[in-house]
Motif scaffolding. Structure first.
Motif, PDB file in Angstrom:
ATOM      1  N   ARG A  72       2.162  47.389  48.540  1.00 42.06           N
ATOM      2  CA  ARG A  72       1.668  48.271  47.407  1.00 42.06           C
ATOM      3  C   ARG A  72      -0.062  47.667  46.309  1.00 42.06           C
ATOM      4  NH1 ARG A  72       6.366  50.986  47.579  1.00 42.06           N
ATOM      5  NH2 ARG A  72       7.862  50.804  46.070  1.00 42.06           N
ATOM      6  N   LEU A  73       1.023  46.803  46.359  1.00 44.93           N
ATOM      7  CA  LEU A  73      -0.623  45.295  45.591  1.00 44.93           C
ATOM      8  C   LEU A  73      -0.712  44.351  46.627  1.00 44.93           C
ATOM      9  CD1 LEU A  73       1.573  45.672  42.018  1.00 44.93           C
ATOM     10  CD2 LEU A  73      -1.249  46.882  42.598  1.00 44.93           C
ATOM     11  N   ASP A  74      -1.946  43.862  46.445  1.00 44.23           N
ATOM     12  CA  ASP A  74      -1.903  42.572  47.281  1.00 44.23           C
ATOM     13  C   ASP A  74      -2.321  41.668  46.656  1.00 44.23           C
ATOM     14  OD1 ASP A  74      -3.636  44.506  49.500  1.00 44.23           O
ATOM     15  OD2 ASP A  74      -5.252  45.008  48.138  1.00 44.23           O
ATOM     16  N   VAL A  75      -1.911  42.024  45.252  1.00 42.75           N
ATOM     17  CA  VAL A  75      -2.604  40.154  44.922  1.00 42.75           C
ATOM     18  C   VAL A  75      -2.210  40.997  42.838  1.00 42.75           C
ATOM     19  CG1 VAL A  75      -4.312  40.700  43.885  1.00 42.75           C
ATOM     20  CG2 VAL A  75      -3.403  38.889  43.724  1.00 42.75           C
ATOM     21  N   VAL A  76      -1.254  40.446  42.404  1.00 40.96           N
ATOM     22  CA  VAL A  76      -0.762  40.361  40.935  1.00 40.96           C
ATOM     23  C   VAL A  76      -1.338  39.367  40.118  1.00 40.96           C
ATOM     24  CG1 VAL A  76       0.972  41.852  41.071  1.00 40.96           C
ATOM     25  CG2 VAL A  76       1.445  39.554  40.945  1.00 40.96           C
ATOM     26  N   LEU A  77      -2.241  39.459  38.588  1.00 42.24           N
ATOM     27  CA  LEU A  77      -2.418  39.298  37.349  1.00 42.24           C
ATOM     28  C   LEU A  77      -1.729  39.168  36.614  1.00 42.24           C
ATOM     29  CD1 LEU A  77      -4.884  37.094  36.869  1.00 42.24           C
ATOM     30  CD2 LEU A  77      -5.830  39.280  36.128  1.00 42.24           C
ATOM     31  N   LEU A  78      -0.688  38.040  36.344  1.00 40.21           N
ATOM     32  CA  LEU A  78      -0.053  37.980  34.380  1.00 40.21           C
ATOM     33  C   LEU A  78       0.331  36.232  34.553  1.00 40.21           C
ATOM     34  CD1 LEU A  78       1.941  36.141  37.856  1.00 40.21           C
ATOM     35  CD2 LEU A  78       2.837  39.483  37.449  1.00 40.21           C
ATOM     36  N   ALA A  79       1.975  36.382  33.894  1.00 48.06           N
ATOM     37  CA  ALA A  79       2.121  35.258  33.831  1.00 48.06           C
ATOM     38  C   ALA A  79       3.054  34.627  34.567  1.00 48.06           C
ATOM     39  CB  ALA A  79       2.847  35.280  31.586  1.00 48.06           C
ATOM     40  N   LEU A  80       2.934  33.071  34.153  1.00 49.23           N
ATOM     41  CA  LEU A  80       3.062  32.320  35.299  1.00 49.23           C
ATOM     42  C   LEU A  80       4.585  31.762  34.654  1.00 49.23           C
ATOM     43  CD1 LEU A  80       0.932  31.225  37.257  1.00 49.23           C
ATOM     44  CD2 LEU A  80       2.475  33.112  37.904  1.00 49.23           C
ATOM     45  N   PRO A  81       5.944  30.853  35.008  1.00 48.37           N
ATOM     46  CA  PRO A  81       6.047  31.216  36.580  1.00 48.37           C
ATOM     47  C   PRO A  81       6.169  31.684  36.865  1.00 48.37           C
ATOM     48  CG  PRO A  81       7.577  29.437  35.683  1.00 48.37           C
ATOM     49  CD  PRO A  81       5.955  29.853  34.250  1.00 48.37           C
ATOM     50  N   LEU A  82       6.500  33.077  37.897  1.00 53.97           N
ATOM     51  CA  LEU A  82       7.322  34.188  37.974  1.00 53.97           C
ATOM     52  C   LEU A  82       8.674  33.896  38.705  1.00 53.97           C
ATOM     53  CD1 LEU A  82       4.193  35.949  39.724  1.00 53.97           C
ATOM     54  CD2 LEU A  82       5.569  36.306  37.464  1.00 53.97           C
ATOM     55  N   LEU A  83       8.916  32.681  39.745  1.00 57.42           N
ATOM     56  CA  LEU A  83      10.427  32.404  40.095  1.00 57.42           C
ATOM     57  C   LEU A  83      10.297  33.554  40.646  1.00 57.42           C
ATOM     58  CD1 LEU A  83      11.606  30.614  36.666  1.00 57.42           C
ATOM     59  CD2 LEU A  83      10.176  29.327  38.938  1.00 57.42           C
ATOM     60  N   ALA A  84       9.461  34.058  41.944  1.00 58.71           N
ATOM     61  CA  ALA A  84      10.224  35.171  42.838  1.00 58.71           C
ATOM     62  C   ALA A  84       9.618  33.987  43.940  1.00 58.71           C
ATOM     63  CB  ALA A  84       9.282  36.793  42.246  1.00 58.71           C
ATOM     64  N   ALA A  85      11.076  34.942  45.006  1.00 58.07           N
ATOM     65  CA  ALA A  85      11.196  34.394  46.693  1.00 58.07           C
ATOM     66  C   ALA A  85       9.927  34.931  47.406  1.00 58.07           C
ATOM     67  CB  ALA A  85      12.003  34.003  46.668  1.00 58.07           C
ATOM     68  N   GLY A  86       9.049  34.543  47.873  1.00 53.49           N
ATOM     69  CA  GLY A  86       8.013  34.964  48.925  1.00 53.49           C
ATOM     70  C   GLY A  86       7.100  35.199  48.211  1.00 53.49           C
ATOM     71  N   VAL A  87       6.823  35.313  47.281  1.00 53.01           N
ATOM     72  CA  VAL A  87       5.302  34.660  45.958  1.00 53.01           C
ATOM     73  C   VAL A  87       4.955  33.571  45.560  1.00 53.01           C
ATOM     74  CG1 VAL A  87       4.330  35.808  44.035  1.00 53.01           C
ATOM     75  CG2 VAL A  87       5.486  37.442  44.795  1.00 53.01           C
ATOM     76  N   THR A  88       3.425  33.390  46.110  1.00 53.01           N
ATOM     77  CA  THR A  88       3.295  32.612  46.189  1.00 53.01           C
ATOM     78  C   THR A  88       2.366  32.269  44.860  1.00 53.01           C
ATOM     79  OG1 THR A  88       2.784  31.713  48.483  1.00 53.01           O
ATOM     80  CG2 THR A  88       1.473  30.547  46.968  1.00 53.01           C
ATOM     81  N   GLU A  89       1.746  31.108  44.455  1.00 49.22           N
ATOM     82  CA  GLU A  89       1.328  30.927  42.497  1.00 49.22           C
ATOM     83  C   GLU A  89       0.431  30.439  42.708  1.00 49.22           C
ATOM     84  OE1 GLU A  89       4.493  30.189  39.824  1.00 49.22           O
ATOM     85  OE2 GLU A  89       5.564  32.163  40.230  1.00 49.22           O
ATOM     86  N   ILE A  90      -1.363  31.040  42.149  1.00 52.58           N
ATOM     87  CA  ILE A  90      -2.399  29.663  41.349  1.00 52.58           C
ATOM     88  C   ILE A  90      -2.300  30.154  39.986  1.00 52.58           C
ATOM     89  CG2 ILE A  90      -4.726  30.321  42.091  1.00 52.58           C
ATOM     90  CD1 ILE A  90      -4.494  31.407  44.735  1.00 52.58           C
ATOM     91  N   VAL A  91      -2.562  28.904  39.850  1.00 55.71           N
ATOM     92  CA  VAL A  91      -2.569  28.891  38.250  1.00 55.71           C
ATOM     93  C   VAL A  91      -4.566  28.890  37.584  1.00 55.71           C
ATOM     94  CG1 VAL A  91      -2.419  27.457  35.998  1.00 55.71           C
ATOM     95  CG2 VAL A  91      -0.470  27.572  38.205  1.00 55.71           C
ATOM     96  N   LEU A  92      -4.550  29.897  36.947  1.00 57.22           N
ATOM     97  CA  LEU A  92      -6.269  30.217  35.897  1.00 57.22           C
ATOM     98  C   LEU A  92      -6.308  29.669  35.903  1.00 57.22           C
ATOM     99  CD1 LEU A  92      -6.036  34.348  37.137  1.00 57.22           C
ATOM    100  CD2 LEU A  92      -7.213  32.170  38.522  1.00 57.22           C
ATOM    101  N   TYR A  93      -5.680  29.587  34.127  1.00 58.21           N
ATOM    102  CA  TYR A  93      -6.099  28.574  33.475  1.00 58.21           C
ATOM    103  C   TYR A  93      -4.387  28.737  31.770  1.00 58.21           C
ATOM    104  CZ  TYR A  93      -6.740  34.068  31.069  1.00 58.21           C
ATOM    105  OH  TYR A  93      -6.512  35.205  31.051  1.00 58.21           O
ATOM    106  N   GLU A  94      -4.636  27.809  30.766  1.00 59.29           N
ATOM    107  CA  GLU A  94      -3.122  28.642  30.260  1.00 59.29           C
ATOM    108  C   GLU A  94      -3.625  28.991  28.843  1.00 59.29           C
ATOM    109  OE1 GLU A  94      -1.872  24.270  29.590  1.00 59.29           O
ATOM    110  OE2 GLU A  94      -0.903  24.412  31.326  1.00 59.29           O
ATOM    111  N   GLU A  95      -3.635  29.748  27.758  1.00 59.50           N
ATOM    112  CA  GLU A  95      -3.926  29.306  26.404  1.00 59.50           C
ATOM    113  C   GLU A  95      -2.700  29.288  25.526  1.00 59.50           C
ATOM    114  OE1 GLU A  95      -4.959  34.014  25.570  1.00 59.50           O
ATOM    115  OE2 GLU A  95      -3.394  34.467  26.971  1.00 59.50           O
ATOM    116  N   ASP A  96      -3.401  28.913  24.385  1.00 63.54           N
ATOM    117  CA  ASP A  96      -2.474  28.619  23.356  1.00 63.54           C
ATOM    118  C   ASP A  96      -1.891  30.081  22.449  1.00 63.54           C
ATOM    119  OD1 ASP A  96      -2.393  26.687  23.168  1.00 63.54           O
ATOM    120  OD2 ASP A  96      -4.160  26.041  21.935  1.00 63.54           O
ATOM    121  N   PHE A  97      -0.925  30.103  21.941  1.00 60.74           N
ATOM    122  CA  PHE A  97      -0.159  31.154  21.769  1.00 60.74           C
ATOM    123  C   PHE A  97      -0.771  30.859  19.719  1.00 60.74           C
ATOM    124  CE2 PHE A  97       3.246  31.705  24.189  1.00 60.74           C
ATOM    125  CZ  PHE A  97       2.572  33.603  25.025  1.00 60.74           C
ATOM    126  N   VAL A  98      -1.512  32.066  18.640  1.00 65.73           N
ATOM    127  CA  VAL A  98      -1.519  32.117  17.244  1.00 65.73           C
ATOM    128  C   VAL A  98      -0.655  32.591  16.344  1.00 65.73           C
ATOM    129  CG1 VAL A  98      -3.710  32.292  15.738  1.00 65.73           C
ATOM    130  CG2 VAL A  98      -4.409  32.007  18.018  1.00 65.73           C
TER     131      VAL A  98
END
Length: 312
Positions: free
Chosen positions: A145-171
């Motif tokens: 029901r969705l084609d792609v998701v945008l979220l925090a990695l890693p997902l560690l979900a079977a059957g899902v391929t990940e593409i890393v976009l960027y990292e950001e610090d916590f303040v």
């Protein structure tokens, strides 16, 4: 004599019911009315001339025939989705419908930066966005029901391929006047503070908890929030401190007075943001193009200093 064939809508309705075993929950998952879902399931039973479910006042049970149909329907719909994906891949990158899921701690801060660029670079893209927590987005992704998701990695979900976009610090966001000094504070400074968290289900909550556990910091057990906006307002009111990702700072700190922002000494706690898609989906080139557009939009926006390409 014509033979009635099940429709795709009927199979999707029945498969959702088989998954949830509840008409209301299944209808909500498909974003349709309960009567419409019930009618689709009944029509499927009529087409197949067999009972697929046992309806009781409290729950739904699958008949043996229903269990068989559910297994076959899952295969049929997966193949149909694959056919659609393959056609889209042949047609070209980022053309036509694209259903994107985004977590709430990313959507309001990243989408205003990314969407204008996508509209300019890919005018034929028909984008729809669904905001939800990670667990629900991954379930929707794997269900087709969705084609792609945008979220925090890693997902560690079977059957899902990940593409890393960027990292950001916590303040660290604290009430104004806190005696924390300038930027470059150590994580151990959290040890004697009440750290406010998001409700369960938000991945940002889990990431903040990990930071707190590393230094033995305590969390404010009685105070939770459903959004970063509320967390920051609670800090402004003096109820504790919280951790906010860099992309959210310009928006959330503008809405709340009496705040102090404190960046951590290296290595600062951070989160990794990326895309996830079904490993069987043939639209890899398309998602790589989407990832590159997101990276460029973030890099050119100057939204925050603590954002960088992902470390190897």
């Amino acid at each position: 004599m014509a033979i009635s064939r099940p429709t795709v809508a009927q199979l999707r309705a029945f498969l959702a019911l088989a998954e949830h075993l509840h008409f209301g929950d299944a209808a909500a998952a498909l974003r349709m009315s309960q009567p419409a879902l019930s009618g689709a399931v009944s029509a499927l039973e009529e087409n197949l001339e067999t009972r697929l479910v046992e309806r009781t006042t409290r729950k739904v049970l699958l008949t043996p025939a229903g269990e068989h149909v559910a297994r076959r329907a899952e295969v049929v719909l997966a193949e149909l989705d694959r056919l659609v994906d393959e056609v889209k891949a042949v047609r070209g990158p980022l053309v036509g419908p694209l259903r994107v899921g985004v977590i709430p701690t990313v959507a309001p801060y990243l989408l205003p930066i990314v969407l204008p660029r996508l509209a300019k670079e890919h005018p034929d893209l028909e984008l729809s966005v669904h905001e939800d927590q990670t667990e629900h987005l991954v379930a929707e992704l794997l269900a087709g029901r969705l084609d792609v998701v945008l979220l925090a990695l890693p997902l560690l979900a079977a059957g899902v391929t990940e593409i890393v976009l960027y990292e950001e610090d916590f303040v660290l966001v604290a009430p104004a006047g806190s005696e924390l000094g300038d930027d470059g504070i150590e994580r151990e400074a959290l040890h004697d503070m009440d750290v406010l968290l998001l409700n369960k289900g938000h991945c940002l909550r889990d990431q903040a908890l990990d930071v707190c556990r590393d230094v033995g910091a305590r969390t404010a057990a009685a105070t939770y929030a459903t959004s970063l906006a509320t967390l920051v307002q609670l800090v402004s009111g003096g109820l504790g401190v919280t951790l906010v990702p860099e992309t959210a700072l310009p928006v959330e700190t503008r809405r709340a007075p009496n705040l102090g922002l404190h960046r951590f000494a290296p290595p600062a706690p951070f989160r990794r943001i990326g895309l996830g898609f079904r490993s069987t989906c043939p639209r890899v080139d398309e998602f790589e193009a989407l990832a590159e557009s997101v990276r460029m939009a973030v890099a050119e926006s100057g939204v925050a200093p603590g954002i960088r390409p992902a470390r190897p």
